[in-house]
Design an enzyme around this catalytic site. Sequence first.
Site, mmCIF file in Angstrom:
data_model
loop_
_atom_site.group_PDB
_atom_site.id
_atom_site.type_symbol
_atom_site.label_atom_id
_atom_site.label_comp_id
_atom_site.label_asym_id
_atom_site.label_seq_id
_atom_site.Cartn_x
_atom_site.Cartn_y
_atom_site.Cartn_z
ATOM 1 N N ASP A 116 0.759 -1.122 0.281
ATOM 2 C CA ASP A 116 -0.100 -0.060 0.095
ATOM 3 C C ASP A 116 0.940 1.341 0.076
ATOM 4 O OD1 ASP A 116 -1.712 -2.177 1.239
ATOM 5 O OD2 ASP A 116 -3.104 -0.598 0.587
HETATM 6 C C1 LIG Z 1 -2.440 -4.198 -5.176
HETATM 7 S S1 LIG Z 1 -3.325 -4.042 -3.849
HETATM 8 C C2 LIG Z 1 -2.224 -3.644 -2.623
HETATM 9 C C3 LIG Z 1 -2.882 -3.940 -1.282
HETATM 10 O O1 LIG Z 1 -4.110 -3.263 -0.900
HETATM 11 C C4 LIG Z 1 -4.664 -4.160 -0.043
HETATM 12 O O2 LIG Z 1 -5.398 -3.686 1.029
HETATM 13 P P1 LIG Z 1 -7.072 -3.339 1.161
HETATM 14 O O3 LIG Z 1 -7.625 -4.807 0.600
HETATM 15 O O4 LIG Z 1 -7.271 -3.020 2.469
HETATM 16 O O5 LIG Z 1 -7.361 -2.205 0.207
HETATM 17 C C5 LIG Z 1 -3.659 -5.290 0.303
HETATM 18 O O6 LIG Z 1 -2.873 -4.530 1.687
HETATM 19 C C6 LIG Z 1 -2.845 -5.321 -0.844
HETATM 20 O O7 LIG Z 1 -1.681 -5.796 -0.551
#
Ligand SMILES: CSC[C@H]1O[C@H](OP(=O)(O)O)[C@H](O)[C@@H]1O
Length: 358
Positions: free
Chosen positions: A248
Amino acid sequence: MALEAIRYSRGSLQILDQLLLPQRSCYEAVGSVRQAWEAIRAMKVRGAPAIALVGCLSLAVELQAGAGGPGLDALVAFVREALSFLVTARPTAVNMARVARQLADAAAREAEREGATEEAVRERVIRCAEDMLEKDLRDNRSIGDLGAQHLLEKAAPGGGKVTVLTHCNTGALATSGYGTALGVIRSLHRLGRLERALCTETRPYNQGARLTAFELVYEQIPATLIADSAAAAAMAQRGVSAVVVGADRVVANGDTANKVGTYQLAIAAKHHGIPFYVAAPSSSCDLCLETGREIVIEERPGQELTDVSGVRVAAPGIEVWNPAFDVTPHDLITGGIITEMGVFAPEELRAALNATAS
Ligand SMILES: CSC[C@H]1O[C@H](OP(=O)(O)O)[C@H](O)[C@@H]1O
């Protein structure tokens, strides 16, 4: 047909409501920045790149409908305010904040041009958002192929297949398509070099059990779902060749914020001597922050941890700590950081990103 988290054409944006997957595939129209903010906050759409893309494309849809103005100053102010609002939906991923700066600057530069018009400013911002959608897919395919090549050289230099463990969802449902860490798995599978993907359930939102498993089954990629708590045992017993996760926010020294549980996977991988990779486009990197200590970690409502499918399973009255992310120190990222420009050791990342920025 490839899975699509986002469906966009000029003036029209739809998102796949990921809260309903895998049982139901329902697309929801997003006609405004406010609707996008609410969908992102509720995690109907999630994933660092997808959040940024839906945010920007929702602004493009509003501008296409004539929002903003009258007058150039009022239009630029509208663009800035809309983008600043979108950034507040989820604070940890850097992508939305990064593209917000890019789009706001594009609007301001267009408005300063000789003979500038409102129409030209709207068109410039819309085009920038549309270009980001296309670039993300190109970047993911590069990440997948570069990551697969590096991983095979490191983990299977003599040939043969590899078993890769991944966390959360970093596939087509988190991006414009193909994915980042899951893109590496897709590329390995396409090369005929993937023995198996192990995906963790990724409590409490279950991105792994509901989304990554959905993508892998949909594309008939050999995969096994494991409990988050079984990851270390899988490294000990199931021949894991490498761990590949998304990000992220990757900061200047390589420390990386990713879905909660990533940090302990990195510790277990270090213990087992298994290479640990982070796969992320440069749009998920943030050189403005020096170390992971500076990253704001989103905490989600306690009910998302205490309840399963709307039914409370935790003891009433228990207090809850529900961070959505954790930070993996750069020294545990032993395989490297896989970007669309190449695979870098954490200490190489800053120079590599600066070289492309200049
Ligand atoms: C390519 S997605 C990057 C990252 O986003 C996800 O978090 P969320 O589902 O809470 O938005 C997850 O940390 C992924 O690795």
